[in-house]
Design an enzyme around this catalytic site. Sequence first.
Site, PDB file in Angstrom:
ATOM      1  N   LYS A  23     -33.944  38.578-148.294  1.00 49.16           N
ATOM      2  CA  LYS A  23     -33.180  39.745-147.840  1.00 49.16           C
ATOM      3  C   LYS A  23     -32.522  40.479-149.012  1.00 49.16           C
ATOM      4  CE  LYS A  23     -32.462  38.458-143.071  1.00 49.16           C
ATOM      5  NZ  LYS A  23     -31.540  38.301-141.956  1.00 49.16           N
ATOM      6  N   GLU A  41     -29.337  43.065-159.757  1.00 52.03           N
ATOM      7  CA  GLU A  41     -30.400  43.037-160.753  1.00 52.03           C
ATOM      8  C   GLU A  41     -31.380  41.902-160.441  1.00 52.03           C
ATOM      9  OE1 GLU A  41     -31.110  45.084-163.024  1.00 52.03           O
ATOM     10  OE2 GLU A  41     -32.510  43.959-164.262  1.00 52.03           O
ATOM     11  N   LYS A  56     -20.505  14.911-155.313  1.00 50.79           N
ATOM     12  CA  LYS A  56     -19.402  15.691-154.739  1.00 50.79           C
ATOM     13  C   LYS A  56     -18.703  14.901-153.625  1.00 50.79           C
ATOM     14  CE  LYS A  56     -18.432  20.494-154.517  1.00 50.79           C
ATOM     15  NZ  LYS A  56     -19.001  21.791-154.814  1.00 50.79           N
ATOM     16  N   HIS A 121     -17.057  34.472-155.752  1.00 51.16           N
ATOM     17  CA  HIS A 121     -17.685  33.539-154.802  1.00 51.16           C
ATOM     18  C   HIS A 121     -17.377  33.952-153.365  1.00 51.16           C
ATOM     19  CE1 HIS A 121     -17.870  29.898-157.774  1.00 51.16           C
ATOM     20  NE2 HIS A 121     -18.397  30.993-158.269  1.00 51.16           N
ATOM     21  N   GLU A 140     -22.965  29.429-150.081  1.00 53.60           N
ATOM     22  CA  GLU A 140     -22.086  29.973-151.121  1.00 53.60           C
ATOM     23  C   GLU A 140     -22.858  31.050-151.886  1.00 53.60           C
ATOM     24  OE1 GLU A 140     -19.229  27.968-154.268  1.00 53.60           O
ATOM     25  OE2 GLU A 140     -21.258  28.146-155.085  1.00 53.60           O
TER      26      GLU A 140
HETATM   27  P1  0O2 Z   1     -22.941  22.945-159.289  1.00 49.62           P
HETATM   28  O1  0O2 Z   1     -23.589  21.891-160.094  1.00 49.62           O
HETATM   29  O2  0O2 Z   1     -23.105  24.299-159.888  1.00 49.62           O
HETATM   30  O3  0O2 Z   1     -23.334  22.915-157.851  1.00 49.62           O
HETATM   31  P2  0O2 Z   1     -15.902  23.046-154.281  1.00 49.62           P
HETATM   32  O4  0O2 Z   1     -16.017  21.952-155.326  1.00 49.62           O
HETATM   33  O5  0O2 Z   1     -17.042  24.030-154.356  1.00 49.62           O
HETATM   34  O6  0O2 Z   1     -15.672  22.580-152.910  1.00 49.62           O
HETATM   35  P3  0O2 Z   1     -14.225  24.352-155.920  1.00 49.62           P
HETATM   36  O7  0O2 Z   1     -14.600  23.527-157.107  1.00 49.62           O
HETATM   37  O8  0O2 Z   1     -12.815  24.833-155.823  1.00 49.62           O
HETATM   38  O9  0O2 Z   1     -14.557  23.690-154.596  1.00 49.62           O
HETATM   39  O10 0O2 Z   1     -15.168  25.565-155.816  1.00 49.62           O
HETATM   40  P4  0O2 Z   1     -15.395  26.614-156.904  1.00 49.62           P
HETATM   41  O11 0O2 Z   1     -14.358  26.546-157.935  1.00 49.62           O
HETATM   42  O12 0O2 Z   1     -15.579  27.903-156.171  1.00 49.62           O
HETATM   43  O13 0O2 Z   1     -16.758  26.121-157.595  1.00 49.62           O
HETATM   44  C1  0O2 Z   1     -17.952  26.143-156.920  1.00 49.62           C
HETATM   45  C2  0O2 Z   1     -19.084  26.347-157.902  1.00 49.62           C
HETATM   46  O14 0O2 Z   1     -18.752  27.367-158.851  1.00 49.62           O
HETATM   47  C3  0O2 Z   1     -19.385  25.139-158.762  1.00 49.62           C
HETATM   48  O15 0O2 Z   1     -20.206  24.254-158.066  1.00 49.62           O
HETATM   49  C4  0O2 Z   1     -20.094  25.788-159.956  1.00 49.62           C
HETATM   50  O16 0O2 Z   1     -21.406  26.152-159.629  1.00 49.62           O
HETATM   51  C5  0O2 Z   1     -19.285  27.063-160.125  1.00 49.62           C
HETATM   52  N1  0O2 Z   1     -18.169  26.820-161.046  1.00 49.62           N
HETATM   53  C6  0O2 Z   1     -16.868  26.674-160.737  1.00 49.62           C
HETATM   54  N2  0O2 Z   1     -16.125  26.484-161.830  1.00 49.62           N
HETATM   55  C7  0O2 Z   1     -16.967  26.509-162.884  1.00 49.62           C
HETATM   56  C8  0O2 Z   1     -16.785  26.377-164.304  1.00 49.62           C
HETATM   57  O17 0O2 Z   1     -15.692  26.190-164.827  1.00 49.62           O
HETATM   58  N3  0O2 Z   1     -17.920  26.460-165.067  1.00 49.62           N
HETATM   59  C9  0O2 Z   1     -19.158  26.665-164.529  1.00 49.62           C
HETATM   60  N4  0O2 Z   1     -20.195  26.733-165.365  1.00 49.62           N
HETATM   61  N5  0O2 Z   1     -19.351  26.776-163.201  1.00 49.62           N
HETATM   62  C10 0O2 Z   1     -18.273  26.708-162.384  1.00 49.62           C
HETATM   63  P5  0O2 Z   1     -20.251  22.717-158.453  1.00 49.62           P
HETATM   64  O18 0O2 Z   1     -20.544  21.939-157.232  1.00 49.62           O
HETATM   65  O19 0O2 Z   1     -18.998  22.336-159.191  1.00 49.62           O
HETATM   66  O20 0O2 Z   1     -21.416  22.603-159.442  1.00 49.62           O
END
Ligand code: 0O2
Length: 271
Positions: A23, A41, A56, A121, A140
């Site tokens: 989509k 993009e 997780k 997000h 997400e």
């Molecule tokens: P992966 O390996 O990418 O799936 P949540 O843990 O999602 O329930 P949280 O941590 O408050 O709650 O959510 P947040 O902060 O919105 O982060 C969700 C995702 O955003 C992460 O998924 C990462 O993909 C990305 N992200 C968040 N913080 C960072 C950061 O500091 N650096 C990078 N590179 N990515 C980030 P996961 O599951 O942590 O990891």
Amino acid sequence: MDIKLWREILYPYEMAVDELTLKFENIIKEYRKEGIYSPIELVSGRVKRIPSILEKCQKKNIEIDDISDKIEDIAGIRIICQFVEDIHKVVEIIENRTDIKVLHSKDYVTNMKPSGYRSYHMIVEYEIQTIKGPTPIKVEIQIRTLAMNFWATIEHSLQYKYRQNMPEHIRERLSGASQAIIALDTEMSSIRDEIMDSQNSFRIKSHIITEILNLIQNLYRVANKREITKIQDEFFRIYKKDDIQSLQHFLNELDVIAEGYRAQGVEEELE
Ligand code: 0O2
């Protein structure tokens, strides 16, 4: 839980990711067909891998039975934009869609994370139609610029390498790099109109050329060789002028010739 059961659990997420990716790709196509700059993009999607889900669960003390409620990023869509301004446009597009319900959002573009991470997000609910009936799936959606994505990708792989023990000097350098990303995005935004104009004219030009070449190819089958050679020579002469108006004029003329021969093909899509 055995692999077969995991497959059953993850399949609806795969469906949601596939459908949403398509989509969003169609949104890009629609903009380009209209000859309008697309705020999106690139789009990619993924279903979280089983080891990452387990990790997780462990980190957040989540029971496997609760993962669909408590892990909101099993299905993930990433939307990459060229400019920061496009992120807000994409958010608006998503908010206005009737097939996507926004549950909540986190604006790490305005409120950068301490790590230097920036991205917008949205946790949304998207309904898939399975043979068992409609099923709402949490997804997400991460929206970020090309530059933000570059930083996040590198930082993510370093996080993976060092786990919780990232050396301070690397953390500092990443933080410095995140400032450079902000500067880069700001600089790009300041020449956004110019970049968009040049990208649009490139797309329009390549669309016209594709149509001309298609028509010439169709004419090859029906017109005589001398006429085709004349048309081709004329095309190369106009092509060298590098002027969109002349190319469009030539295409219109060619269209009339092709119509005479009934040699108009199916129109190519504007890429
Ligand atoms: P992966 O390996 O990418 O799936 P949540 O843990 O999602 O329930 P949280 O941590 O408050 O709650 O959510 P947040 O902060 O919105 O982060 C969700 C995702 O955003 C992460 O998924 C990462 O993909 C990305 N992200 C968040 N913080 C960072 C950061 O500091 N650096 C990078 N590179 N990515 C980030 P996961 O599951 O942590 O990891």
